[in-house]
Write a protein that holds these residues in place. Structure first.
Motif, PDB file in Angstrom:
ATOM      1  N   TYR A 119     -29.197 -47.999 -11.367  1.00  0.00           N
ATOM      2  CA  TYR A 119     -29.424 -48.026 -12.696  1.00  0.00           C
ATOM      3  C   TYR A 119     -28.826 -49.215 -13.516  1.00  0.00           C
ATOM      4  CZ  TYR A 119     -29.873 -46.312 -17.649  1.00  0.00           C
ATOM      5  OH  TYR A 119     -30.027 -46.041 -18.723  1.00  0.00           O
ATOM      6  N   CYS A 120     -27.417 -49.534 -13.285  1.00  0.00           N
ATOM      7  CA  CYS A 120     -26.804 -50.490 -13.791  1.00  0.00           C
ATOM      8  C   CYS A 120     -27.497 -51.719 -13.286  1.00  0.00           C
ATOM      9  CB  CYS A 120     -25.419 -50.436 -13.444  1.00  0.00           C
ATOM     10  SG  CYS A 120     -24.441 -49.295 -14.316  1.00  0.00           S
ATOM     11  N   SER A 121     -27.912 -51.833 -12.070  1.00  0.00           N
ATOM     12  CA  SER A 121     -28.555 -53.312 -11.667  1.00  0.00           C
ATOM     13  C   SER A 121     -29.696 -53.255 -12.359  1.00  0.00           C
ATOM     14  CB  SER A 121     -28.706 -53.244 -10.170  1.00  0.00           C
ATOM     15  OG  SER A 121     -29.326 -54.172  -9.631  1.00  0.00           O
ATOM     16  N   HIS A 122     -30.694 -52.429 -12.406  1.00  0.00           N
ATOM     17  CA  HIS A 122     -31.908 -52.542 -13.097  1.00  0.00           C
ATOM     18  C   HIS A 122     -31.787 -52.862 -14.499  1.00  0.00           C
ATOM     19  CE1 HIS A 122     -35.740 -51.436 -14.447  1.00  0.00           C
ATOM     20  NE2 HIS A 122     -35.418 -50.665 -15.401  1.00  0.00           N
ATOM     21  N   LYS A 123     -30.556 -52.237 -15.407  1.00  0.00           N
ATOM     22  CA  LYS A 123     -30.720 -52.749 -16.665  1.00  0.00           C
ATOM     23  C   LYS A 123     -30.261 -54.031 -16.847  1.00  0.00           C
ATOM     24  CE  LYS A 123     -31.557 -48.923 -18.743  1.00  0.00           C
ATOM     25  NZ  LYS A 123     -32.964 -48.792 -19.601  1.00  0.00           N
ATOM     26  N   LEU A 124     -29.440 -54.429 -16.097  1.00  0.00           N
ATOM     27  CA  LEU A 124     -28.953 -55.815 -16.089  1.00  0.00           C
ATOM     28  C   LEU A 124     -29.957 -56.947 -15.732  1.00  0.00           C
ATOM     29  CD1 LEU A 124     -25.602 -55.792 -14.557  1.00  0.00           C
ATOM     30  CD2 LEU A 124     -26.130 -56.437 -16.743  1.00  0.00           C
ATOM     31  N   LEU A 125     -30.939 -56.489 -14.720  1.00  0.00           N
ATOM     32  CA  LEU A 125     -31.878 -57.311 -14.293  1.00  0.00           C
ATOM     33  C   LEU A 125     -32.857 -57.514 -15.116  1.00  0.00           C
ATOM     34  CD1 LEU A 125     -32.977 -59.019 -11.965  1.00  0.00           C
ATOM     35  CD2 LEU A 125     -34.079 -57.083 -10.931  1.00  0.00           C
ATOM     36  N   SER A 126     -33.369 -56.370 -15.990  1.00  0.00           N
ATOM     37  CA  SER A 126     -34.311 -56.278 -17.056  1.00  0.00           C
ATOM     38  C   SER A 126     -33.994 -57.305 -18.337  1.00  0.00           C
ATOM     39  CB  SER A 126     -34.366 -55.049 -17.690  1.00  0.00           C
ATOM     40  OG  SER A 126     -33.208 -54.654 -18.487  1.00  0.00           O
ATOM     41  N   LYS A 127     -32.719 -57.604 -18.474  1.00  0.00           N
ATOM     42  CA  LYS A 127     -32.263 -58.676 -19.382  1.00  0.00           C
ATOM     43  C   LYS A 127     -32.792 -60.110 -18.748  1.00  0.00           C
ATOM     44  CE  LYS A 127     -29.747 -56.037 -22.194  1.00  0.00           C
ATOM     45  NZ  LYS A 127     -29.889 -55.882 -23.519  1.00  0.00           N
ATOM     46  N   LEU A 128     -32.579 -60.228 -17.510  1.00  0.00           N
ATOM     47  CA  LEU A 128     -32.773 -61.521 -17.020  1.00  0.00           C
ATOM     48  C   LEU A 128     -34.083 -61.616 -17.003  1.00  0.00           C
ATOM     49  CD1 LEU A 128     -31.325 -63.956 -15.520  1.00  0.00           C
ATOM     50  CD2 LEU A 128     -31.906 -62.902 -13.333  1.00  0.00           C
ATOM     51  N   LYS A 129     -34.731 -60.674 -16.717  1.00  0.00           N
ATOM     52  CA  LYS A 129     -36.666 -60.852 -16.478  1.00  0.00           C
ATOM     53  C   LYS A 129     -37.185 -61.549 -17.438  1.00  0.00           C
ATOM     54  CE  LYS A 129     -37.348 -56.989 -13.328  1.00  0.00           C
ATOM     55  NZ  LYS A 129     -38.176 -55.821 -13.033  1.00  0.00           N
ATOM     56  N   ALA A 130     -36.626 -61.537 -18.700  1.00  0.00           N
ATOM     57  CA  ALA A 130     -37.444 -62.109 -19.897  1.00  0.00           C
ATOM     58  C   ALA A 130     -37.069 -63.722 -19.969  1.00  0.00           C
ATOM     59  CB  ALA A 130     -36.604 -61.670 -21.233  1.00  0.00           C
ATOM     60  N   GLN A 131     -35.918 -63.970 -19.159  1.00  0.00           N
ATOM     61  CA  GLN A 131     -35.916 -65.321 -18.989  1.00  0.00           C
ATOM     62  C   GLN A 131     -36.499 -65.856 -17.850  1.00  0.00           C
ATOM     63  OE1 GLN A 131     -33.431 -67.232 -20.847  1.00  0.00           O
ATOM     64  NE2 GLN A 131     -33.104 -65.681 -22.013  1.00  0.00           N
ATOM     65  N   LEU A 132     -36.587 -65.250 -16.783  1.00  0.00           N
ATOM     66  CA  LEU A 132     -37.726 -65.599 -15.676  1.00  0.00           C
ATOM     67  C   LEU A 132     -39.071 -65.913 -16.084  1.00  0.00           C
ATOM     68  CD1 LEU A 132     -36.090 -63.214 -12.970  1.00  0.00           C
ATOM     69  CD2 LEU A 132     -35.628 -65.606 -13.543  1.00  0.00           C
ATOM     70  N   ILE A 133     -39.547 -64.853 -16.809  1.00  0.00           N
ATOM     71  CA  ILE A 133     -40.947 -64.780 -17.314  1.00  0.00           C
ATOM     72  C   ILE A 133     -41.183 -66.143 -18.134  1.00  0.00           C
ATOM     73  CG2 ILE A 133     -42.552 -64.081 -19.014  1.00  0.00           C
ATOM     74  CD1 ILE A 133     -41.311 -61.256 -18.069  1.00  0.00           C
ATOM     75  N   GLU A 134     -40.287 -66.456 -19.153  1.00  0.00           N
ATOM     76  CA  GLU A 134     -40.283 -67.794 -19.774  1.00  0.00           C
ATOM     77  C   GLU A 134     -40.487 -69.032 -18.864  1.00  0.00           C
ATOM     78  OE1 GLU A 134     -37.282 -68.562 -22.376  1.00  0.00           O
ATOM     79  OE2 GLU A 134     -37.643 -67.009 -23.723  1.00  0.00           O
ATOM     80  N   ARG A 135     -39.951 -68.939 -17.574  1.00  0.00           N
ATOM     81  CA  ARG A 135     -39.752 -70.059 -16.640  1.00  0.00           C
ATOM     82  C   ARG A 135     -41.014 -69.717 -15.431  1.00  0.00           C
ATOM     83  NH1 ARG A 135     -35.238 -69.103 -19.054  1.00  0.00           N
ATOM     84  NH2 ARG A 135     -33.776 -70.945 -19.421  1.00  0.00           N
ATOM     85  N   LYS A 136     -41.434 -68.840 -15.571  1.00  0.00           N
ATOM     86  CA  LYS A 136     -42.609 -68.329 -14.534  1.00  0.00           C
ATOM     87  C   LYS A 136     -42.006 -68.413 -13.308  1.00  0.00           C
ATOM     88  CE  LYS A 136     -46.290 -70.737 -17.399  1.00  0.00           C
ATOM     89  NZ  LYS A 136     -47.442 -71.735 -17.486  1.00  0.00           N
TER      90      LYS A 136
END
Length: 307
Positions: free
Chosen positions: A186-203
């Motif tokens: 759960y904690c890993s998923h929540k932290l990763l969800s924050k990072l995903k927005a950055q990854l989407i910007e960079r494709k």
């Protein structure tokens, strides 16, 4: 003094160890030539190679624009006899630097003396973290003065007591009966969800992020070896994802050896800094002792699985 170009990572780690509960003063110089500083308790390390640290400042702070515009800042870990300095720099509307013994750093930023440790930083990244702005800086110079640090806990200056984590007295929550595996996921998923927005910007995919991080940390290594290592986790990239990282210039391949390019290494550091900042924001909800107990406990669990 130590320069980041020839940094002694052991000395840098020891200097970071002078920080206990976050009693620091962060200083810079405004574009119109004013000395700016405040007391902050959000200091944390990001990376040893290169040496990087972070801290955060509330969006309502009067000095926010000064720090956002500054190329350099300094973090001072206060010594145990510097309570008065902590109190002064926590106030508004006073001349905080009056009658202070100052040195000057790059761009004439003010540097306090006789503290426990001091880190002079070049601003690398700035991120939004809720109602705060998170500043990440590369340490270009640091020093440790062999003085005991000033501690702050539960609204008071003083000595922290070990194993003093507060037990919950509120009503039950959805996590009361959760397994360790569920809580970690759960904690890993929540932290990763924050990072995903950055990854989407960079494709970039999550698989590509983890593989780029693996290559950046491993250095020049046989590609098949790294693919085998990545396959042991849950985010193993496919051939197309790896080839995309190479085509976009993030990875360099020669024969069957692969390494991160300068662009790829910088991207990894930027994404890692963002992830670390989000992790630090979450951990700062806990007191220092609980944070350390959590790190040690999870480290012991991880080692038990590795055996």
């Amino acid at each position: 003094m130590n320069s980041s170009k020839q940094v002694d990572t052991t000395a840098f780690r020891n200097a970071l160890g002078a920080f206990t509960t976050g009693v620091t003063v962060v200083s810079t110089r405004s574009v119109d030539g004013r000395d700016v500083g405040l007391t902050a308790n959000s200091f944390n390390s990001v990376s040893l190679e290169p040496p990087m640290v972070l801290w955060s400042l509330g969006k309502s702070a009067l000095s926010l624009r000064d720090f956002q515009a500054a190329d350099y800042f300094a973090v001072h870990v206060l010594a145990e006899d510097q309570i008065d300095i902590s109190n002064v720099f926590a106030k508004r509307g006073v001349d905080k630097f009056a009658n202070k013994d100052l040195e000057r750093g790059p761009n004439a930023i003010p540097l306090l003396t006789n503290c426990a440790a001091r880190f002079i930083c070049k601003t690398s990244y700035q991120y939004e973290g809720g109602d705060h702005i998170i500043f990440v800086g590369e340490v270009i110079e640091f020093c440790q003065f062999e003085r005991n640090p000033l501690l702050f806990h539960a609204g008071q200056y003083g000595q922290l007591q070990r194993n003093s984590a507060k037990s919950r007295t509120a009503g039950s929550t959805q996590f009361d009966d959760a397994s360790l595996g569920y809580l970690l996921r759960y904690c890993s998923h929540k932290l990763l969800s924050k990072l995903k927005a950055q990854l989407i910007e960079r494709k970039l995919s999550v698989n590509q992020y983890y593989f780029l991080a693996l290559v950046a940390k491993s250095g020049r290594t046989d590609l098949n070896t790294l693919i085998d290592v990545a396959a042991q986790g849950d985010n193993s990239p496919n051939n197309d994802e790896i080839e995309d990282l190479i085509a976009r210039g993030y990875l360099q391949k020669e024969a069957n050896n692969i390494e991160a390019s300068k662009t790829g290494a910088r991207l990894h550091l930027e994404l890692f800094s963002f992830y670390t900042a989000e992790e630090s924001t979450a951990l700062n909800l806990l007191d220092y002792d609980t944070q350390q107990t959590l790190r040690i406990a999870l480290g012991n669990v991880a080692e038990s699985f590795a055996d």
